[in-house]
Design a protein around this motif. Structure first.
Motif, PDB file in Angstrom:
ATOM      1  N   ARG A 186       0.820  -1.214   0.000  1.00 59.28           N
ATOM      2  CA  ARG A 186       0.000   0.000   0.000  1.00 59.28           C
ATOM      3  C   ARG A 186       0.852   1.262   0.000  1.00 59.28           C
ATOM      4  O   ARG A 186       0.391   2.334  -0.395  1.00 59.28           O
ATOM      5  N   LEU A 187       2.095   1.135   0.441  1.00 57.67           N
ATOM      6  CA  LEU A 187       3.004   2.278   0.412  1.00 57.67           C
ATOM      7  C   LEU A 187       3.253   2.722  -1.030  1.00 57.67           C
ATOM      8  O   LEU A 187       3.541   3.893  -1.300  1.00 57.67           O
ATOM      9  N   MET A 188       3.119   1.785  -1.963  1.00 54.79           N
ATOM     10  CA  MET A 188       3.305   2.092  -3.376  1.00 54.79           C
ATOM     11  C   MET A 188       2.074   2.768  -3.977  1.00 54.79           C
ATOM     12  O   MET A 188       2.123   3.271  -5.096  1.00 54.79           O
ATOM     13  N   ASP A 189       0.987   2.752  -3.241  1.00 54.58           N
ATOM     14  CA  ASP A 189      -0.262   3.378  -3.680  1.00 54.58           C
ATOM     15  C   ASP A 189      -0.232   4.853  -3.271  1.00 54.58           C
ATOM     16  O   ASP A 189      -0.165   5.164  -2.077  1.00 54.58           O
ATOM     17  N   LYS A 190      -0.280   5.725  -4.235  1.00 53.30           N
ATOM     18  CA  LYS A 190      -0.190   7.159  -3.951  1.00 53.30           C
ATOM     19  C   LYS A 190      -1.250   7.616  -2.953  1.00 53.30           C
ATOM     20  O   LYS A 190      -1.015   8.509  -2.133  1.00 53.30           O
ATOM     21  N   LYS A 191      -2.405   6.989  -3.000  1.00 56.43           N
ATOM     22  CA  LYS A 191      -3.518   7.369  -2.136  1.00 56.43           C
ATOM     23  C   LYS A 191      -3.217   7.117  -0.657  1.00 56.43           C
ATOM     24  O   LYS A 191      -3.700   7.840   0.220  1.00 56.43           O
ATOM     25  N   PHE A 192      -2.417   6.079  -0.383  1.00 53.98           N
ATOM     26  CA  PHE A 192      -2.134   5.710   1.000  1.00 53.98           C
ATOM     27  C   PHE A 192      -0.684   5.961   1.413  1.00 53.98           C
ATOM     28  O   PHE A 192      -0.314   5.657   2.548  1.00 53.98           O
ATOM     29  N   ARG A 193       0.113   6.487   0.517  1.00 49.15           N
ATOM     30  CA  ARG A 193       1.548   6.621   0.796  1.00 49.15           C
ATOM     31  C   ARG A 193       1.825   7.406   2.077  1.00 49.15           C
ATOM     32  O   ARG A 193       2.620   6.991   2.917  1.00 49.15           O
ATOM     33  N   GLU A 194       1.148   8.534   2.229  1.00 50.11           N
ATOM     34  CA  GLU A 194       1.405   9.372   3.396  1.00 50.11           C
ATOM     35  C   GLU A 194       0.978   8.682   4.684  1.00 50.11           C
ATOM     36  O   GLU A 194       1.720   8.684   5.680  1.00 50.11           O
ATOM     37  N   LYS A 195      -0.208   8.096   4.682  1.00 50.22           N
ATOM     38  CA  LYS A 195      -0.709   7.481   5.907  1.00 50.22           C
ATOM     39  C   LYS A 195       0.103   6.253   6.295  1.00 50.22           C
ATOM     40  O   LYS A 195       0.372   6.029   7.483  1.00 50.22           O
ATOM     41  N   VAL A 196       0.481   5.434   5.333  1.00 51.81           N
ATOM     42  CA  VAL A 196       1.293   4.258   5.637  1.00 51.81           C
ATOM     43  C   VAL A 196       2.664   4.686   6.142  1.00 51.81           C
ATOM     44  O   VAL A 196       3.216   4.074   7.072  1.00 51.81           O
ATOM     45  N   THR A 197       3.216   5.730   5.559  1.00 46.81           N
ATOM     46  CA  THR A 197       4.509   6.241   6.007  1.00 46.81           C
ATOM     47  C   THR A 197       4.449   6.647   7.477  1.00 46.81           C
ATOM     48  O   THR A 197       5.321   6.293   8.278  1.00 46.81           O
ATOM     49  N   VAL A 198       3.431   7.383   7.842  1.00 46.13           N
ATOM     50  CA  VAL A 198       3.270   7.813   9.232  1.00 46.13           C
ATOM     51  C   VAL A 198       3.054   6.608  10.140  1.00 46.13           C
ATOM     52  O   VAL A 198       3.591   6.543  11.254  1.00 46.13           O
ATOM     53  N   ALA A 199       2.280   5.638   9.674  1.00 51.84           N
ATOM     54  CA  ALA A 199       2.031   4.435  10.473  1.00 51.84           C
ATOM     55  C   ALA A 199       3.341   3.692  10.747  1.00 51.84           C
ATOM     56  O   ALA A 199       3.588   3.239  11.877  1.00 51.84           O
ATOM     57  N   LEU A 200       4.179   3.561   9.736  1.00 52.05           N
ATOM     58  CA  LEU A 200       5.461   2.882   9.915  1.00 52.05           C
ATOM     59  C   LEU A 200       6.357   3.643  10.889  1.00 52.05           C
ATOM     60  O   LEU A 200       7.079   3.047  11.690  1.00 52.05           O
TER      61      LEU A 200
END
Length: 211
Positions: A186-200
């Motif tokens: 999902r990190l590769m998905d532009k739509k979720f990139r920011e949220k997954v980054t913060v989650a990590l």
């Protein structure tokens, strides 16, 4: 070791639903009758085995028979849960696992009740001690949620993972390897990139470096 940049965290919005009136409760459900929107939201009128529905999850089946000890209270601005008893008195096993299974639901009120119920249960005193022994059973369910094709299901699963990490801390570390593949996809998905980054970033903060 996974390096993650900094970004803002977007929180998902609330879900509006309606409850059923007392008059409607006295009527037996029949597909042939003209149903009202509220009929679809009340567990006593939901037929989880209906012709147009998929097999219910453990959460949907439990909720339909009144086995979840909380109910949705809708307000003009914000909705909330009302518990039948104090959440801190409720055993986490099996309720916490059942609520995580409910994160995969796509129908109201299941979506709201499962997400808010999980969040509020983890806020009680002593939540860490109650949740840590359940991690071997919670993580596989979270993995399935994070692998779900529905964006909203993934979003709820990601929120739940971060909430769980904040409570159990390093105890989650040994289980993260089972979840990273779905997160990185999902990190590769532009739509979720920011949220997954913060989650990590938060997973690293709460439990050490994610590798």
């Amino acid at each position: 070791f996974l390096f993650v940049g900094s970004n803002g965290l977007r929180m998902s919005s609330g879900i509006q639903v309606k409850t059923k009136t007392a008059a409607q409760k006295s009527k037996a459900y029949s597909p042939e009758l003209q149903s009202k929107p509220s009929d679809k939201l009340n567990p006593k009128t939901i037929d989880p085995f209906g012709a147009h529905s998929q097999p219910p999850s453990a959460f949907a089946a439990t909720y339909a028979r009144g086995g979840i000890p909380c109910r949705l209270v809708h307000g003009s601005v914000k909705h909330k849960l009302q518990w039948e008893c104090l959440p801190e008195t409720i055993p986490f096993d099996p309720l916490l696992i059942t609520l995580v299974e409910g994160l995969r639901e796509t129908r109201h009120p299941y979506t709201f009740v499962s997400k808010e119920g999980f969040k509020e249960l983890l806020l009680v005193e002593g939540a860490a001690e109650k949740a840590i022994p359940l991690l071997p059973r919670l993580v596989p369910v979270l993995k399935t949620t994070l692998a779900h094709a529905d964006d909203e299901v993934f979003d709820r699963g990601l929120d739940a993972l971060v909430q769980l990490s904040a409570v159990v801390g390093p105890s989650l570390n040994d289980h993260l390897k089972f979840l990273l593949t779905n997160l990185l996809r999902r990190l590769m998905d532009k739509k979720f990139r920011e949220k997954v980054t913060v989650a990590l970033q938060k997973l690293e903060q709460y439990g050490g470096k994610v590798s």
